[in-house]
Enzyme design. Structure first.
Site, mmCIF file in Angstrom:
data_model
loop_
_atom_site.group_PDB
_atom_site.id
_atom_site.type_symbol
_atom_site.label_atom_id
_atom_site.label_comp_id
_atom_site.label_asym_id
_atom_site.label_seq_id
_atom_site.Cartn_x
_atom_site.Cartn_y
_atom_site.Cartn_z
ATOM 1 N N PRO A 35 51.794 47.352 24.085
ATOM 2 C CA PRO A 35 51.095 48.671 24.647
ATOM 3 C C PRO A 35 51.826 49.966 24.285
ATOM 4 C CG PRO A 35 52.241 47.529 26.458
ATOM 5 C CD PRO A 35 52.274 46.563 25.134
ATOM 6 N N ASN A 36 51.168 50.849 23.917
ATOM 7 C CA ASN A 36 51.434 52.302 23.273
ATOM 8 C C ASN A 36 51.959 52.296 22.139
ATOM 9 O OD1 ASN A 36 50.821 53.560 26.020
ATOM 10 N ND2 ASN A 36 52.353 52.289 26.839
ATOM 11 N N ARG A 80 53.457 60.011 20.202
ATOM 12 C CA ARG A 80 54.382 59.581 21.726
ATOM 13 C C ARG A 80 55.796 59.667 21.549
ATOM 14 N NH1 ARG A 80 55.760 53.456 23.235
ATOM 15 N NH2 ARG A 80 56.309 53.704 25.176
ATOM 16 N N TYR A 117 60.949 57.994 20.066
ATOM 17 C CA TYR A 117 60.496 57.005 19.300
ATOM 18 C C TYR A 117 60.576 57.319 17.715
ATOM 19 C CZ TYR A 117 59.502 54.403 23.415
ATOM 20 O OH TYR A 117 59.566 54.009 24.659
ATOM 21 N N ASN A 156 57.666 43.251 19.111
ATOM 22 C CA ASN A 156 57.905 44.368 20.228
ATOM 23 C C ASN A 156 56.884 44.432 21.167
ATOM 24 O OD1 ASN A 156 58.338 46.705 21.307
ATOM 25 N ND2 ASN A 156 58.743 48.226 19.611
ATOM 26 N N ALA A 186 56.515 47.810 26.966
ATOM 27 C CA ALA A 186 56.870 47.649 28.470
ATOM 28 C C ALA A 186 56.844 46.265 28.903
ATOM 29 C CB ALA A 186 56.008 48.592 29.322
ATOM 30 N N HIS A 193 59.874 44.121 29.748
ATOM 31 C CA HIS A 193 60.675 44.331 30.734
ATOM 32 C C HIS A 193 59.918 43.788 32.123
ATOM 33 C CE1 HIS A 193 62.460 47.054 28.066
ATOM 34 N NE2 HIS A 193 61.646 47.714 28.170
ATOM 35 N N ASP A 222 56.289 33.267 28.675
ATOM 36 C CA ASP A 222 55.881 32.019 28.564
ATOM 37 C C ASP A 222 55.213 31.588 27.501
ATOM 38 O OD1 ASP A 222 57.137 31.593 31.022
ATOM 39 O OD2 ASP A 222 55.338 31.412 32.109
ATOM 40 N N GLU A 247 63.043 39.662 18.523
ATOM 41 C CA GLU A 247 62.654 40.926 19.423
ATOM 42 C C GLU A 247 63.314 42.091 18.715
ATOM 43 O OE1 GLU A 247 64.307 40.558 23.334
ATOM 44 O OE2 GLU A 247 63.808 42.480 24.023
ATOM 45 N N HIS A 258 62.907 46.477 19.217
ATOM 46 C CA HIS A 258 62.818 47.797 19.995
ATOM 47 C C HIS A 258 62.935 49.067 19.030
ATOM 48 C CE1 HIS A 258 61.657 45.562 23.502
ATOM 49 N NE2 HIS A 258 62.693 44.912 23.157
ATOM 50 N N SER A 276 63.699 52.219 19.999
ATOM 51 C CA SER A 276 64.774 52.624 20.808
ATOM 52 C C SER A 276 65.717 51.781 21.059
ATOM 53 C CB SER A 276 64.101 53.698 21.871
ATOM 54 O OG SER A 276 63.752 52.560 22.814
ATOM 55 N N ARG A 293 69.122 53.608 27.770
ATOM 56 C CA ARG A 293 67.985 54.281 28.451
ATOM 57 C C ARG A 293 67.927 53.884 29.866
ATOM 58 N NH1 ARG A 293 62.636 53.815 25.365
ATOM 59 N NH2 ARG A 293 61.945 55.411 26.639
ATOM 60 N N ARG A 299 64.915 49.315 31.570
ATOM 61 C CA ARG A 299 64.837 48.776 30.332
ATOM 62 C C ARG A 299 65.862 47.893 29.746
ATOM 63 N NH1 ARG A 299 60.470 52.274 28.393
ATOM 64 N NH2 ARG A 299 60.435 54.138 29.529
#
Ligand code: DQA
Length: 141
Positions: free
Chosen positions: A9-10, A17, A22, A73, A76, A79, A86, A97, A99, A101, A106, A110
């Protein structure tokens, strides 16, 4: 070999953003960078983004069934989502994985990831170059 690059998301709003967090690269820039690096590394890449958790879970199921490696990625959901974890746990090929940032520098919420302990590698804080590193790594595994 096809590497799936899945964004949660986002992340479609990159560039507009919170650019101080970012960066100014857009989602289109991210896709271009992944495709260029994949070409150099000799792999196929399929880059996707969704704001819908069910869609992300479906993509992870498809990757599990296809035996595809995944750069994830989860935004949110990293977290918060046991369901995304799963689904990612079912992958047969390696998971990286990513990210943009440095999540560890942060907010405390996070610092927890439902994904890191099931990932082959974790890349944080490198912006879109983190995706390039992840694709190169997966191309060699
Ligand atoms: C992010 C970090 C997450 O904490 C955040 O919710 C995101 C983006 C990153 O790429 O830095 O949406 O995954």
């Amino acid at each position: 070999m096809t590497v799936l690059v899945l964004n949660g998301p986002n992340l479609g709003r990159l560039g507009v953003r919170e650019p101080d967090v970012y960066g100014t690269a857009t989602y289109a820039d991210l896709v271009d960078r992944c495709e260029a690096v994949a070409k150099e590394a000799g792999v196929e890449v399929d880059v996707r983004q969704t704001d819908a958790e069910a869609e992300m879970i479906g993509w992870l199921h498809d990757a599990a069934d296809a035996g595809s490696a995944v750069v994830l990625n989860a935004g949110a959901w990293t977290h918060t989502s046991v369901a995304v974890r799963d689904a990612a746990s079912q992958l047969a090929a390696p998971l990286v994985e990513v990210h943009l940032s440095n999540v560890h520098a942060r907010e405390a919420f996070r610092h927890t990831s439902y994904l890191s302990d099931i990932a082959a590698a974790v890349v944080v804080g490198m912006g879109i170059e983190g995706y390039a590193a992840a694709i190169r790594f997966l191309a060699t595994t």
